[in-house]
Design a protein around this motif. Structure first.
Motif, short mmCIF file in Angstrom:
data_model
loop_
_atom_site.label_atom_id
_atom_site.label_comp_id
_atom_site.label_asym_id
_atom_site.label_seq_id
_atom_site.Cartn_x
_atom_site.Cartn_y
_atom_site.Cartn_z
N TRP A 44 3.79 1.61 -1.31
CA TRP A 44 4.27 1.78 -2.69
C TRP A 44 3.18 2.40 -3.55
N LEU A 45 2.00 1.87 -3.43
CA LEU A 45 0.92 2.35 -4.29
C LEU A 45 0.55 3.79 -3.96
N ASP A 46 0.65 4.13 -2.68
CA ASP A 46 0.42 5.53 -2.32
C ASP A 46 1.43 6.43 -3.01
N ASP A 47 2.66 5.95 -3.06
CA ASP A 47 3.70 6.73 -3.74
C ASP A 47 3.39 6.88 -5.23
N VAL A 48 2.90 5.81 -5.81
CA VAL A 48 2.57 5.88 -7.24
C VAL A 48 1.46 6.90 -7.47
N SER A 49 0.42 6.82 -6.64
CA SER A 49 -0.68 7.78 -6.79
C SER A 49 -0.17 9.20 -6.57
N ALA A 50 0.69 9.36 -5.57
CA ALA A 50 1.21 10.70 -5.28
C ALA A 50 1.99 11.23 -6.48
N ALA A 51 2.78 10.37 -7.08
CA ALA A 51 3.59 10.81 -8.23
C ALA A 51 2.69 11.20 -9.39
N VAL A 52 1.65 10.42 -9.62
CA VAL A 52 0.75 10.74 -10.74
C VAL A 52 0.00 12.03 -10.45
N GLU A 53 -0.51 12.16 -9.22
CA GLU A 53 -1.25 13.38 -8.88
C GLU A 53 -0.35 14.60 -9.01
N HIS A 54 0.88 14.45 -8.58
CA HIS A 54 1.84 15.54 -8.69
C HIS A 54 1.99 15.97 -10.15
N ASP A 55 2.09 15.00 -11.00
CA ASP A 55 2.21 15.26 -12.43
C ASP A 55 0.96 15.94 -12.97
N VAL A 56 -0.18 15.42 -12.57
CA VAL A 56 -1.44 15.97 -13.08
C VAL A 56 -1.57 17.43 -12.66
N HIS A 57 -1.21 17.71 -11.41
CA HIS A 57 -1.34 19.08 -10.92
C HIS A 57 -0.41 20.03 -11.65
N ASP A 63 0.83 -1.21 0.00
CA ASP A 63 0.00 0.00 0.00
C ASP A 63 0.86 1.26 0.00
#
Lengths: 365, 209
Positions: free
Chosen positions: A22-35, A20
């Motif tokens: 790891w997956l939080d990190d993945v989501s964080a990275a994607v959200e960071h990119d999206v923002h 979990d």
């Protein structure tokens, strides 16, 4: 035999915090990119692609029209992106606007809960009712007072910056979802903008009885200490305080959006123009131009749009809508379109309209 | 076990009302470009986010979003209203991403996997590594592993575990039942865990029994 359901039951019963994380990190990275993404919303380019896919459904004429008439399609997105910067780089102004908004909403809440001013049947309210009303009014006054004090404090600048410097950094209003709704796409109905009441300079009168007297009743612990006629506190006329620049801007902004919501576009335009006059070259003025572009589009006033773009580019040659305004002028008002688009590409090599610019620039001058 | 995401959600504009969308779709079908412009604007942000999650790599997202909207526009006549317009549009976006996956599937996958392993190892070896950087590198690893999975597992996992869509919504977009979605997502999760264990990034789970 192990079925999917069995497998699922076993798998779901086993917590896995390491994965979990790891997956939080993945989501964080994607959200960071999206923002952080700055994505051109070139509607015309999308239509051109649709035309390439099926010319029978999307005609070349539709593409050409979009290229002519939709030069500004990215306001909402850019506002949302700008809002992140605005709230980060200007917390002081954001706090001020929040305070003003809180006081306004508090006043609105009072009214919506029946504490409306000067209704005939309120005059005979019971002492308890008046006590409650007075307490609420007192609270509203305190909130408003704190807001004003805080606002003045903020405008004076915690860091010693000049008061108006805060105005040149944008505002928290940009961050609100409703703000992001103020956009430029063709509308089918008025934008879903939450109405913002103008900031009242004082809490609205709640009762014919002078406020100060009611307030005194509100804090009286018992009839034994209720003020007598002789000891009644003096009614002091409220001190008139000129609204600050920030308050005047907030009022204008609120009035403009209220008018917009009521479909009174003329008044909305006038309010935004007044706001621009007051706000100078601040971010607030920059944003207000975006609203004026949108309003001109909604009114179908092409000439006004062109005039606004020209004015805007004079005031904000590198403003947040400069890309759109330059493209708009190339599409609508350029005597030498290839030259205009070449200049556009030079100014905005990564601009939202670079696809059209490259098509129309026509190689070397 | 379904993951409860701890990431803040994107600030997004309020969802458009269904009746407004339905009216816009009808107008767009009738050839009203302005109606499609409004739909484009209403759904750009969610489709961008959806494609960004599925594609994993931001480089291609812009083109994929444009492609999704263009394809949706020329296919608007096939929208029969059985699902919501949003679900239908997300489904088209998914198809666009699937095509992208297939077009870019090659030995690159293995290469990316090795590259990702190196970068994460490098990042983790520095004690003061920036948190955001580490998250990005971990994302590379996860997407590299996902790239080696069958599409049906990969997309279920991304929609459910990464994008965090509610089960019924993710299932509707994939055209499967919520139970089937859960099975696929769980299998993908198990494969991902096994890969991360094999690479030495995660310790094996202790047997609960």
């Amino acid at each position: 035999m192990i079925t999917d359901v069995d497998e699922l039951a076993v798998a779901e019963g086993r917590p896995d915090p390491a994965l979990d994380a790891w997956l939080d990190d993945v989501s964080a990275a994607v959200e960071h990119d999206v923002h952080r993404a700055h994505v051109p919303w070139d509607f015309a380019a999308m239509l051109a692609r649709a035309h390439a896919l099926d010319p029978a459904i999307v005609s070349a004429q539709a593409v050409a029209e979009a290229e002519q008439s939709e030069p500004v399609v990215s306001l909402a997105h850019r506002r949302a992106a700008a809002a992140q910067g605005a709230t980060h780089d200007d917390p002081a102004f954001a706090r001020l606007i929040d305070d003003v908004r809180a006081a306004t909403e508090h006043d609105a809440a009072l009214r919506m809960n029946g504490v409306t001013p000067l209704r005939a049947h309120d005059r005979g309210a019971s002492p308890m009712g008046r006590l409650v009303v007075a307490a609420v009014a007192l609270a509203a006054a305190v909130v408003l007072g704190l807001g004003v004090v805080e606002g003045v404090h903020v405008l004076r600048g915690d860091d010693g910056a000049p008061a108006d410097a805060a105005l040149h950094q944008g505002s928290a209003r940009d961050a609100s979802p409703e703000r992001a709704e103020i956009d430029d796409a063709p509308r089918v109905r008025p934008p879903a903008v939450a109405p913002r009441e103008p900031v009242p300079p004082e809490p609205a009168p709640l009762d014919p009885t002078p406020r100060e007297v009611v307030a005194a009743e509100a804090v009286a612990p018992s009839p034994a200490v209720r003020p007598t006629k002789a000891r009644a506190p003096k009614v002091v006329p409220p001190v008139e305080r000129a609204p600050s620049l920030a308050e005047r801007l907030a009022v204008l902004d609120g009035e403009a959006h209220a008018a917009w919501k009521a479909n009174d576009l003329t008044t909305a335009e006038a309010k935004f123009e007044a706001l621009i006059e007051l706000a100078g070259t601040s971010r607030l003025a920059d944003l207000a131009y975006g609203d004026l572009f949108t309003l001109a589009r909604r009114r179908g006033d092409a000439g006004r749009e062109v005039a606004l773009w020209k004015t805007y580019l004079r005031v904000f040659p590198e403003g947040r809508f400069a890309d759109d305004a330059r493209a708009g002028l190339c599409r609508r008002d350029a005597s030498d379109r290839p030259a205009c688009w070449r200049a556009y590409l030079e100014a905005f090599p990564e601009g939202s309209y670079r696809a059209q610019a490259e098509r129309e620039a026509g190689g070397a001058p | 076990m379904p993951r409860v995401t701890t990431q803040p959600q994107l600030p997004s504009a309020p969802r458009p009302a269904g009746d407004e969308v339905a009216a816009l779709v009808e107008q767009a079908r009738a050839g009203r470009t302005d109606a499609w412009a409004r739909l484009y604007q209403l759904f750009f942000a969610p489709i961008f986010r959806h494609i960004r999650y599925l594609a994993g790599d931001h480089a291609a997202v812009e083109d994929l979003v444009q492609e999704a909207f263009a394809r949706a526009l020329v296919s608007l006549g096939t929208f029969d209203g059985r699902s919501s317009f949003s679900t239908w549009l997300h489904g088209i976006a998914l198809n666009v991403v699937r095509n992208h996956w297939r077009a870019s599937a090659s030995t690159q996958t293995a290469h990316h996997r090795l590259e990702a392993m190196h970068t994460v190892r490098d990042a983790a070896s520095h004690g003061d590594v920036d948190r955001t950087h580490l998250a990005k590198e971990r994302a590379k690893v996860v997407y590299a592993v996902l790239a080696g999975m069958p599409e049906h597992l990969r997309e279920a996992f991304v929609l459910r575990d990464l994008e965090g869509l509610p089960p019924h919504e993710a299932a509707a977009q994939l055209g499967i039942s919520p139970g089937n979605l859960a099975v696929r997502a769980t299998r993908a999760r198990q494969r991902l865990r096994a890969e991360l264990e094999a690479m030495g990034w995660l310790s094996p789970l202790e047997d609960a029994s």
